[in-house]
Design a protein around this motif. Sequence first.
Motif, PDB file in Angstrom:
ATOM      1  N   SER A 130     -10.239 -31.885  12.832  1.00 16.09           N
ATOM      2  CA  SER A 130     -11.276 -32.866  12.507  1.00 16.09           C
ATOM      3  C   SER A 130     -11.930 -32.479  11.194  1.00 16.09           C
ATOM      4  O   SER A 130     -11.819 -31.332  10.741  1.00 16.09           O
ATOM      5  N   CYS A 131     -12.652 -33.451  10.635  1.00 17.66           N
ATOM      6  CA  CYS A 131     -13.467 -33.149   9.454  1.00 17.66           C
ATOM      7  C   CYS A 131     -14.629 -32.246   9.856  1.00 17.66           C
ATOM      8  O   CYS A 131     -15.026 -31.357   9.100  1.00 17.66           O
ATOM      9  N   THR A 132     -15.149 -32.472  11.047  1.00 16.36           N
ATOM     10  CA  THR A 132     -16.236 -31.626  11.550  1.00 16.36           C
ATOM     11  C   THR A 132     -15.807 -30.157  11.522  1.00 16.36           C
ATOM     12  O   THR A 132     -16.562 -29.279  11.078  1.00 16.36           O
ATOM     13  N   TRP A 167     -23.588 -39.812   8.888  1.00 14.73           N
ATOM     14  CA  TRP A 167     -23.121 -39.609  10.242  1.00 14.73           C
ATOM     15  C   TRP A 167     -23.481 -38.175  10.644  1.00 14.73           C
ATOM     16  O   TRP A 167     -23.484 -37.261   9.823  1.00 14.73           O
ATOM     17  N   ALA A 208     -21.917 -35.972  12.012  1.00 14.33           N
ATOM     18  CA  ALA A 208     -20.856 -34.970  11.815  1.00 14.33           C
ATOM     19  C   ALA A 208     -21.065 -34.146  10.552  1.00 14.33           C
ATOM     20  O   ALA A 208     -20.553 -33.031  10.455  1.00 14.33           O
ATOM     21  N   SER A 209     -21.802 -34.685   9.586  1.00 16.27           N
ATOM     22  CA  SER A 209     -22.065 -33.906   8.375  1.00 16.27           C
ATOM     23  C   SER A 209     -23.104 -32.818   8.643  1.00 16.27           C
ATOM     24  O   SER A 209     -23.026 -31.725   8.088  1.00 16.27           O
ATOM     25  N   VAL A 241     -22.243 -36.163   0.484  1.00 14.99           N
ATOM     26  CA  VAL A 241     -21.453 -37.026   1.371  1.00 14.99           C
ATOM     27  C   VAL A 241     -21.245 -38.359   0.649  1.00 14.99           C
ATOM     28  O   VAL A 241     -22.224 -39.026   0.288  1.00 14.99           O
ATOM     29  N   ASP A 269     -18.390 -33.801   1.423  1.00  9.09           N
ATOM     30  CA  ASP A 269     -17.881 -34.425   2.645  1.00  9.09           C
ATOM     31  C   ASP A 269     -17.286 -35.759   2.190  1.00  9.09           C
ATOM     32  O   ASP A 269     -18.006 -36.732   1.961  1.00  9.09           O
ATOM     33  N   ALA A 280     -15.048 -37.516   3.875  1.00 13.24           N
ATOM     34  CA  ALA A 280     -14.424 -38.135   5.056  1.00 13.24           C
ATOM     35  C   ALA A 280     -14.211 -39.632   4.855  1.00 13.24           C
ATOM     36  O   ALA A 280     -13.251 -40.203   5.370  1.00 13.24           O
ATOM     37  N   GLU A 281     -15.118 -40.247   4.099  1.00 13.11           N
ATOM     38  CA  GLU A 281     -15.082 -41.706   3.958  1.00 13.11           C
ATOM     39  C   GLU A 281     -14.564 -42.111   2.582  1.00 13.11           C
ATOM     40  O   GLU A 281     -14.676 -43.280   2.207  1.00 13.11           O
ATOM     41  N   SER A 329     -11.587 -36.683   6.802  1.00 15.87           N
ATOM     42  CA  SER A 329     -11.359 -37.034   8.207  1.00 15.87           C
ATOM     43  C   SER A 329     -10.209 -38.022   8.318  1.00 15.87           C
ATOM     44  O   SER A 329     -10.094 -38.945   7.509  1.00 15.87           O
ATOM     45  N   HIS A 364      -9.739 -39.447  11.445  1.00 22.41           N
ATOM     46  CA  HIS A 364     -10.068 -40.156  12.680  1.00 22.41           C
ATOM     47  C   HIS A 364      -9.507 -41.580  12.594  1.00 22.41           C
ATOM     48  O   HIS A 364      -9.293 -42.094  11.496  1.00 22.41           O
ATOM     49  N   LYS A 389     -10.699 -44.114   9.988  1.00 23.60           N
ATOM     50  CA  LYS A 389     -10.761 -43.801   8.556  1.00 23.60           C
ATOM     51  C   LYS A 389      -9.590 -44.424   7.786  1.00 23.60           C
ATOM     52  O   LYS A 389      -8.702 -45.022   8.369  1.00 23.60           O
ATOM     53  N   GLY A 437      -8.182 -35.815  13.235  1.00 20.12           N
ATOM     54  CA  GLY A 437      -7.675 -34.839  12.276  1.00 20.12           C
ATOM     55  C   GLY A 437      -8.552 -34.753  11.060  1.00 20.12           C
ATOM     56  O   GLY A 437      -9.434 -35.592  10.843  1.00 20.12           O
TER      57      GLY A 437
HETATM   58  C1  PLP Z   1     -15.975 -39.474  10.172  1.00 18.10           C
HETATM   59  C2  PLP Z   1     -16.882 -38.577   9.439  1.00 18.10           C
HETATM   60  C3  PLP Z   1     -16.963 -37.201   9.705  1.00 18.10           C
HETATM   61  C4  PLP Z   1     -16.328 -36.583  10.889  1.00 18.10           C
HETATM   62  O1  PLP Z   1     -14.976 -36.675  10.927  1.00 18.10           O
HETATM   63  P1  PLP Z   1     -14.243 -36.145  12.244  1.00 18.10           P
HETATM   64  O2  PLP Z   1     -12.822 -36.072  11.787  1.00 18.10           O
HETATM   65  O3  PLP Z   1     -14.493 -37.189  13.273  1.00 18.10           O
HETATM   66  O4  PLP Z   1     -14.816 -34.838  12.581  1.00 18.10           O
HETATM   67  C5  PLP Z   1     -17.740 -36.386   8.903  1.00 18.10           C
HETATM   68  N1  PLP Z   1     -18.444 -36.901   7.896  1.00 18.10           N
HETATM   69  C6  PLP Z   1     -18.423 -38.219   7.612  1.00 18.10           C
HETATM   70  C7  PLP Z   1     -19.211 -38.699   6.448  1.00 18.10           C
HETATM   71  C8  PLP Z   1     -17.658 -39.087   8.379  1.00 18.10           C
HETATM   72  O5  PLP Z   1     -17.660 -40.396   8.118  1.00 18.10           O
END
Ligand code: PLP
Length: 383
Positions: free
Chosen positions: A60-62, A87, A89-90, A132, A158, A160-161, A186, A188, A191, A198
């Motif tokens: 995961s990104c987490t 989110w 998760a950051s 982020v 971060d 992820a997006e 991420s 997920h 995404k 992942g």
């Molecule tokens: C989706 C997301 C994450 C977490 O990603 P995971 O793979 O679900 O752990 C972290 N930061 C941001 C900005 C996200 O959008």
Amino acid sequence: MSSEPSRIFYTKPSITEAEVAAITAAARDGWGERCYESILRFEGLFRDFVGSTYALATSSCTGALHMGLAALGVGPGDEVILGDNNWIASAAPVTYLGATPVFVDVLASSWCLDPDKVEAAITPKTRAIMAVHVYGNLCDLDRLLEIGARHGIPVIEDAAEAVGSKWFGPAGERHAGSRGAFGAFSFHGTKTITTGEGGMFVTSDRALYERVLTLSNHGRIAGESRQFWPGVVGFKYKMSNIQAALGCAQMARVDALIDQKRAIFRRYADALAPLDGVTMNPEPPGTQNGYWMPTAVFAPSLGVTREALLTAFRAANIDGRVFFWPLSSLPMFSPQPEHVVAYGLPGRAFNLPSYHDLTPAEQDRVVAVVERVVADARAARGA
Ligand SMILES: *Cc1c(COP(=O)(O)O)cnc(C)c1O
């Protein structure tokens, strides 16, 4: 049979027979001496795409953020600065390490952390600045890197997006995630590219990569000759070979997947432009936005609310997705309403459905709902 229009999901992955074949092949053959084959290939493909020197696939990104922050030495008593609308998760990995997430207000223009507010929030305990790239919008990394360098504080991304978000400069293009001390992505299912669940850790800092590699391997140090002999307590955030095979198949289509996201955004932006007072994700000169999540922000004068949008979307059988709440407004943190931008945005902003295979007809349905909500709000205000 129902006469209700089909449900429009806000996001779902784009999976073709190529992805199915790749997963099937890995499930059949990706074992024994081939058990890392797809993982190593996926890491190489992603590293080359982003333009970083090293990449490590994670569950995961987490997990990628958790290990990266740990490798930077973030620990109890430390502070990590990030924007308030994000989110969880950051922020969560910061707390896993016993450190404190320090939220700052965001910019009205990008919905990402405000560099001036970042600089004002720096204390002797600050150990990292987390940029982020919200909804694909790029942070002002030039200024953040300059602030970080001046204070000796690493900036991490971060991303992820932000697959497909990049800067064009004299030295060529730089992808989101490749400019900070490290980047985290991420995969997920929501995404831009997916492996189900992942993530990916990327960096061009060899020493940092080696620390994360050790941490990712349950603390087993590279070159250790004894079996099952960890040198430190590490983590278990690995991606499976089967997931990585899916990731490789997605990387073969990554440019097309980003193009689809951009085409969807363009259609929304064109359709909503006549509604005076609706702004969407910015794309400043010299940049490309990967537009993971097309988002409409309604000017206060329109009187459009998140609740009205949610109700109207639900009635039209369209998934509604609210803008990120300020993290500081969540029960585990302390309210910071002085973050006027961060607290002002979510009540009048909305994410629009954007999965790759969304059809123009489906987009028209979404636009029609937005138009109706704006018209109703106008009527209610007697405008
Ligand atoms: C989706 C997301 C994450 C977490 O990603 P995971 O793979 O679900 O752990 C972290 N930061 C941001 C900005 C996200 O959008």
